[in-house]
Motif scaffolding. Structure first.
Motif, PDB file in Angstrom:
ATOM      1  N   GLY A   1      30.790  36.929  27.919  1.00 50.09           N
ATOM      2  CA  GLY A   1      29.845  38.130  27.614  1.00 50.09           C
ATOM      3  C   GLY A   1      29.266  39.129  26.534  1.00 50.09           C
ATOM      4  O   GLY A   1      29.914  40.186  26.127  1.00 50.09           O
TER       5      GLY A   1
ATOM      6  N   SER B   1      29.221  44.937  21.444  1.00 53.35           N
ATOM      7  CA  SER B   1      30.300  44.467  21.545  1.00 53.35           C
ATOM      8  C   SER B   1      31.228  44.049  20.637  1.00 53.35           C
ATOM      9  O   SER B   1      32.630  43.902  19.992  1.00 53.35           O
ATOM     10  CB  SER B   1      31.534  44.521  22.845  1.00 53.35           C
ATOM     11  OG  SER B   1      30.690  43.410  23.256  1.00 53.35           O
TER      12      SER B   1
ATOM     13  N   GLU C   1      28.639  33.132  26.008  1.00 55.29           N
ATOM     14  CA  GLU C   1      27.205  33.785  26.590  1.00 55.29           C
ATOM     15  C   GLU C   1      26.700  32.490  27.479  1.00 55.29           C
ATOM     16  O   GLU C   1      26.409  31.825  26.669  1.00 55.29           O
ATOM     17  CB  GLU C   1      26.273  34.689  25.343  1.00 55.29           C
ATOM     18  CG  GLU C   1      25.423  35.009  25.982  1.00 55.29           C
ATOM     19  CD  GLU C   1      25.110  35.481  26.350  1.00 55.29           C
ATOM     20  OE1 GLU C   1      25.501  36.209  26.799  1.00 55.29           O
ATOM     21  OE2 GLU C   1      24.157  35.774  28.070  1.00 55.29           O
TER      22      GLU C   1
ATOM     23  N   HIS D   1      19.854  35.390  24.688  1.00 52.18           N
ATOM     24  CA  HIS D   1      20.603  36.836  23.748  1.00 52.18           C
ATOM     25  C   HIS D   1      21.207  36.049  22.669  1.00 52.18           C
ATOM     26  O   HIS D   1      21.592  36.890  21.911  1.00 52.18           O
ATOM     27  CB  HIS D   1      21.708  37.152  25.300  1.00 52.18           C
ATOM     28  CG  HIS D   1      20.645  37.901  26.146  1.00 52.18           C
ATOM     29  ND1 HIS D   1      21.538  38.095  27.207  1.00 52.18           N
ATOM     30  CD2 HIS D   1      19.614  37.752  26.272  1.00 52.18           C
ATOM     31  CE1 HIS D   1      20.536  38.608  27.921  1.00 52.18           C
ATOM     32  NE2 HIS D   1      19.242  38.168  27.568  1.00 52.18           N
TER      33      HIS D   1
ATOM     34  N   ASP E   1      32.868  40.689  30.350  1.00 48.98           N
ATOM     35  CA  ASP E   1      32.061  41.186  30.486  1.00 48.98           C
ATOM     36  C   ASP E   1      30.971  40.547  30.841  1.00 48.98           C
ATOM     37  O   ASP E   1      30.071  41.176  29.781  1.00 48.98           O
ATOM     38  CB  ASP E   1      32.100  42.593  29.445  1.00 48.98           C
ATOM     39  CG  ASP E   1      31.200  43.249  29.354  1.00 48.98           C
ATOM     40  OD1 ASP E   1      30.412  43.764  30.739  1.00 48.98           O
ATOM     41  OD2 ASP E   1      30.253  44.337  28.398  1.00 48.98           O
TER      42      ASP E   1
HETATM   43  C1  LIG Z   1      26.908  43.202  30.307  1.00 53.36           C
HETATM   44  S1  LIG Z   1      26.093  41.909  29.120  1.00 53.36           S
HETATM   45  C2  LIG Z   1      27.201  41.989  28.135  1.00 53.36           C
HETATM   46  C3  LIG Z   1      27.257  43.560  26.941  1.00 53.36           C
HETATM   47  C4  LIG Z   1      28.311  43.101  25.645  1.00 53.36           C
HETATM   48  N1  LIG Z   1      29.863  42.771  26.373  1.00 53.36           N
HETATM   49  C5  LIG Z   1      28.122  45.139  25.248  1.00 53.36           C
HETATM   50  O1  LIG Z   1      28.891  45.028  25.372  1.00 53.36           O
HETATM   51  O2  LIG Z   1      27.849  44.158  23.582  1.00 53.36           O
HETATM   52  C6  LIG Z   1      26.431  40.726  30.346  1.00 53.36           C
HETATM   53  C7  LIG Z   1      26.058  39.242  29.351  1.00 53.36           C
HETATM   54  O3  LIG Z   1      26.633  38.371  29.983  1.00 53.36           O
HETATM   55  C8  LIG Z   1      26.090  36.760  30.016  1.00 53.36           C
HETATM   56  N2  LIG Z   1      26.182  36.608  31.351  1.00 53.36           N
HETATM   57  C9  LIG Z   1      25.865  36.819  32.185  1.00 53.36           C
HETATM   58  N3  LIG Z   1      26.501  35.428  32.858  1.00 53.36           N
HETATM   59  C10 LIG Z   1      27.223  34.668  32.401  1.00 53.36           C
HETATM   60  C11 LIG Z   1      27.579  33.720  32.712  1.00 53.36           C
HETATM   61  N4  LIG Z   1      27.823  33.102  33.485  1.00 53.36           N
HETATM   62  N5  LIG Z   1      28.317  33.486  31.248  1.00 53.36           N
HETATM   63  C12 LIG Z   1      29.129  33.824  30.406  1.00 53.36           C
HETATM   64  N6  LIG Z   1      27.820  34.684  29.848  1.00 53.36           N
HETATM   65  C13 LIG Z   1      26.916  35.783  31.238  1.00 53.36           C
HETATM   66  C14 LIG Z   1      24.884  37.610  30.314  1.00 53.36           C
HETATM   67  O4  LIG Z   1      23.573  37.060  29.965  1.00 53.36           O
HETATM   68  C15 LIG Z   1      24.840  39.056  29.391  1.00 53.36           C
HETATM   69  O5  LIG Z   1      24.662  38.590  28.243  1.00 53.36           O
END
Ligand SMILES: C[S@@+](CC[C@H](N)C(=O)[O-])C[C@H]1O[C@@H](n2cnc3c(N)ncnc32)[C@H](O)[C@@H]1O
Length: 235
Positions: A82, A88, A106, A111, A154
């Motif tokens: 994520g 992060s 990601e 993103h 995350d």
């Molecule tokens: C909460 S955000 C991450 C925030 C980041 N870790 C930070 O604190 O800066 C969650 C991210 O996970 C991605 N995401 C959602 N489902 C996903 C998947 N199945 N596989 C990979 N990434 C995914 C979303 O697009 C989003 O960009």
């Protein structure tokens, strides 16, 4: 009469009330006094906003905690599931030596593009590898490689248990796993709740409890991001 620290002082002087600290104001205070975020990190958050991405990155204090955890773990290899805009990611990558490696997974290509630009501005492109796709499809390619010292989970919350299984497989003994957003505004306590993310976290907690290699704790947090919490696990 209000205490000096009361954030409602202007509106409540001479009015009797139960003083409640404002966690957001306190986070702002810590960020300001400790100068937690530099211009690169601020620009990273702002780039996400400008690109219309949700403001769901970790808080500055939480980001610093990730940096400190990677530092005390003497991490040279980090896996993040994520990426969002790389906020992060940058915190974690800054804890690595110049020959360290951070792989961040990601799903959303937009993103990932924004994150790569932020990571370049942070001077970390040589250390960070952002991979695009569903994490569950990308994780098998990491099997059999050098193990990770720290994994930060995350992404999509319903899949947290599956990501934790992979983290168990890919992390070295003594390594650290951090799982974000476990508390979900306290909803995780209600067994009748049917929210997919909450159910995902309840399932993850049961799996953590059953894993003999893992020693974990859940820390509740308040602050700029409201009421939530994270699990900290050592293998
Ligand atoms: C909460 S955000 C991450 C925030 C980041 N870790 C930070 O604190 O800066 C969650 C991210 O996970 C991605 N995401 C959602 N489902 C996903 C998947 N199945 N596989 C990979 N990434 C995914 C979303 O697009 C989003 O960009």
């Amino acid at each position: 009469m209000c205490s000096a620290w009361c954030t409602r002082k202007r509106v409540c002087d001479n009015v009797s009330h139960v003083e409640e600290p404002d966690p957001k104001a306190l986070d702002q205070l810590f960020n300001r006094v400790l100068r937690t975020e530099d211009t690169v990190l601020t620009a990273t958050r702002e780039s996400a906003d400008a690109a219309g991405m949700p403001a769901i990155e970790v808080s500055a204090q939480h980001g610093k905690l990730l940096y400190l955890l990677a530092t005390v773990a003497r991490a040279t290899r980090v896996l993040e599931i994520g990426t969002l805009a790389g906020y992060s990611t940058i915190w974690l990558a800054r804890a690595l030596p110049p020959d360290g490696r951070l792989v961040s997974l990601e799903f959303d290509p937009k993103h990932a593009d924004v994150a790569r630009a932020n990571i370049a501005r942070a001077g970390l492109s040589a250390v960070v590898d952002v991979r695009v796709g569903r994490a569950i499809d990308l994780l098998p390619a990491l099997d059999g490689g050098e193990p990770f010292d720290l994994v930060f989970i995350d992404a999509d919350k319903p899949s947290t248990t599956e990501y934790f299984e992979w983290a168990l497989k890919l992390t070295r003994p003594g390594g650290v796993i951090v799982v974000d957003n476990v508390v979900r505004n306290g909803e995780v306590v209600d067994p009748s709740g049917r929210d997919e993310a909450v159910e995902g976290m309840r399932r993850f907690l049961a799996r953590l409890a059953s894993e003999p290699r893992a020693s974990g704790t859940v820390i509740q947090t308040v602050g700029a991001k409201g009421y939530d919490g994270f699990a900290l696990i050592v293998l």
